[in-house]
Motif scaffolding. Structure first.
Motif, PDB file in Angstrom:
ATOM      1  N   UNK A 105       0.835  -1.205   0.000  1.00  0.00           N
ATOM      2  CA  UNK A 105       0.000   0.000   0.000  1.00  0.00           C
ATOM      3  C   UNK A 105       0.871   1.258   0.000  1.00  0.00           C
ATOM      4  N   UNK A 106       0.431   2.240  -0.768  1.00  0.00           N
ATOM      5  CA  UNK A 106       1.164   3.506  -0.887  1.00  0.00           C
ATOM      6  C   UNK A 106       0.189   4.661  -0.706  1.00  0.00           C
ATOM      7  N   UNK A 107       0.643   5.699   0.000  1.00  0.00           N
ATOM      8  CA  UNK A 107      -0.165   6.908   0.155  1.00  0.00           C
ATOM      9  C   UNK A 107       0.499   8.036  -0.614  1.00  0.00           C
ATOM     10  N   UNK A 108      -0.312   8.909  -1.152  1.00  0.00           N
ATOM     11  CA  UNK A 108       0.245  10.121  -1.753  1.00  0.00           C
ATOM     12  C   UNK A 108      -0.777  11.239  -1.667  1.00  0.00           C
ATOM     13  N   UNK A 126      -4.821   6.711  -1.192  1.00  0.00           N
ATOM     14  CA  UNK A 126      -3.969   5.543  -0.961  1.00  0.00           C
ATOM     15  C   UNK A 126      -4.468   4.380  -1.806  1.00  0.00           C
ATOM     16  N   UNK A 127      -3.583   3.414  -1.967  1.00  0.00           N
ATOM     17  CA  UNK A 127      -3.890   2.250  -2.793  1.00  0.00           C
ATOM     18  C   UNK A 127      -2.596   1.570  -3.173  1.00  0.00           C
ATOM     19  N   UNK A 128      -2.563   1.032  -4.385  1.00  0.00           N
ATOM     20  CA  UNK A 128      -1.412   0.263  -4.844  1.00  0.00           C
ATOM     21  C   UNK A 128      -0.784   1.001  -6.023  1.00  0.00           C
ATOM     22  N   UNK A 129       0.508   1.242  -5.934  1.00  0.00           N
ATOM     23  CA  UNK A 129       1.181   1.861  -7.078  1.00  0.00           C
ATOM     24  C   UNK A 129       0.990   0.982  -8.306  1.00  0.00           C
ATOM     25  N   UNK A 171      -3.243   3.021  -8.237  1.00  0.00           N
ATOM     26  CA  UNK A 171      -4.545   2.345  -8.272  1.00  0.00           C
ATOM     27  C   UNK A 171      -5.172   2.612  -6.903  1.00  0.00           C
ATOM     28  N   UNK A 172      -6.044   3.612  -6.856  1.00  0.00           N
ATOM     29  CA  UNK A 172      -6.473   4.164  -5.566  1.00  0.00           C
ATOM     30  C   UNK A 172      -7.729   3.469  -5.036  1.00  0.00           C
ATOM     31  N   UNK A 173      -7.720   3.240  -3.730  1.00  0.00           N
ATOM     32  CA  UNK A 173      -8.891   2.672  -3.049  1.00  0.00           C
ATOM     33  C   UNK A 173      -9.408   3.576  -1.937  1.00  0.00           C
ATOM     34  N   UNK A 174      -8.591   4.528  -1.482  1.00  0.00           N
ATOM     35  CA  UNK A 174      -9.090   5.485  -0.493  1.00  0.00           C
ATOM     36  C   UNK A 174      -8.788   6.908  -0.935  1.00  0.00           C
ATOM     37  N   UNK A 175      -9.605   7.808  -0.394  1.00  0.00           N
ATOM     38  CA  UNK A 175      -9.516   9.238  -0.686  1.00  0.00           C
ATOM     39  C   UNK A 175      -9.864   9.945   0.632  1.00  0.00           C
ATOM     40  N   UNK A 190      -8.186   4.930 -10.944  1.00  0.00           N
ATOM     41  CA  UNK A 190      -6.809   5.302 -11.213  1.00  0.00           C
ATOM     42  C   UNK A 190      -6.584   6.743 -10.764  1.00  0.00           C
ATOM     43  N   UNK A 191      -5.422   7.024 -10.195  1.00  0.00           N
ATOM     44  CA  UNK A 191      -4.970   8.395 -10.005  1.00  0.00           C
ATOM     45  C   UNK A 191      -3.665   8.553 -10.774  1.00  0.00           C
ATOM     46  N   UNK A 192      -3.782   9.215 -11.916  1.00  0.00           N
ATOM     47  CA  UNK A 192      -2.615   9.540 -12.738  1.00  0.00           C
ATOM     48  C   UNK A 192      -2.228  10.957 -12.359  1.00  0.00           C
TER      49      UNK A 192
END
Ligand SMILES: Nc1nc2c(c(=O)[nH]1)N[C@H]1C(S)=C(S)[C@@H](COP(=O)(O)O)O[C@H]1N2
Ligand SMILES: [Mo]
Length: 241
Positions: A105-108, A126-129, A171-175, A190-192
């Motif tokens: 999991x990665x946050x940005x 957050x989600x998976x790069x 590949x985002x699952x939280x906001x 997706x968050x590009x």
């Protein structure tokens, strides 16, 4: 040319969408508190977005505008949702939400900017790069691009493999620390981040590794395939941070 801010008016399929979603809620019944919250929000917003005379884009809290080219929000069941990774990969995947939660999991926190000019600063995701998705599946030689699909059945997007390997493609699952809401693309979008938000496909259900870039929904309608903020579509916005 249609604008990515005019989808509902331009591309609406009309009343059946709202009815289908309402029926979907009834059919799901006791599918769970989380699903209920997601879906009930979808219903009220769909009713609003298809009302005659309303603006084509729905303003939402925090400066976001809600876009959907189908005129509604697609239904899903969190128990049966799958994200598939297919095409030129060593290990094709069909991941449940639980499977996705098992991946690194990665946050940005990134600004979110639409090509029509609106921008929301400092959105935490957050989600998976995307590159961690790719390493989990193994990219075969010859793959040069990714083609994304949405379970709305219409919207598509694309990235080159090189773009997908960046550390700001998620590949985002939280906001804002919570599961992504239906209107923002639940359960997976997706968050590009470095690109205009039309690249950030909502309600994502498929990633296919391909040899060549397949231009996405807005790209076949005249928008730039390489949608860097401030360096595409004739715009001069500050790059996202
Ligand atoms: N499936 C799908 N994804 C989509 C869109 C859409 O209409 N359908 N609109 C795009 C555009 S143009 C923008 S600006 C953002 C808007 O994201 P939001 O609705 O969460 O604000 O979603 C993008 N992803
Ligand atoms: Mo957009």
């Amino acid at each position: 040319m249609a604008e990515p801010g005019e989808q509902i008016a331009v591309e609406s399929r009309g009343a059946p969408v709202g009815r289908r979603i309402v029926l979907g809620v009834a059919a799901l019944g006791a599918a769970g508190v989380v699903a209920g919250r997601w879906l009930s929000e979808g219903v009220s917003s769909v009713v609003a977005s298809t009302a005659p005379g309303l603006a084509s884009v729905i303003p939402a809290a925090g400066g976001f505008r809600i876009y959907t080219v189908t005129g509604g929000y697609p239904e899903f069941d969190p128990a049966t949702y799958r994200l598939t990774v297919s095409g030129l990969v060593d290990r094709p995947a069909s991941w449940s939400l639980a499977d996705i939660a098992e991946l690194p999991q990665t946050q940005m926190t990134k600004d979110f900017q639409c090509v029509t000019g609106w921008r929301v600063d400092d959105v935490p995701w957050s989600g998976v790069l995307l590159r961690d998705v790719l390493s989990a599946c193994g990219v075969e030689s010859g793959a040069e691009a990714l083609a994304f699909t949405s379970f709305d059945g219409v919207y598509t997007e694309s990235l080159t493999l090189e773009q997908a390997m960046r550390d700001d493609m998620l590949v985002a699952t939280t906001m804002y620390g919570k599961p992504i809401e239906v209107k923002h693309g639940a359960p997976v979008r997706l968050i590009a981040a470095p690109m205009y938000a039309y690249k950030s496909i909502k309600w994502m259900d498929g990633i296919e590794l391909t040899r060549t870039v397949q231009p996405g929904y807005w790209e076949v309608r005249g928008y730039d395939i390489d949608a860097w903020v401030g360096e595409s579509n004739g715009r001069t916005d500050e790059p996202v941070v």
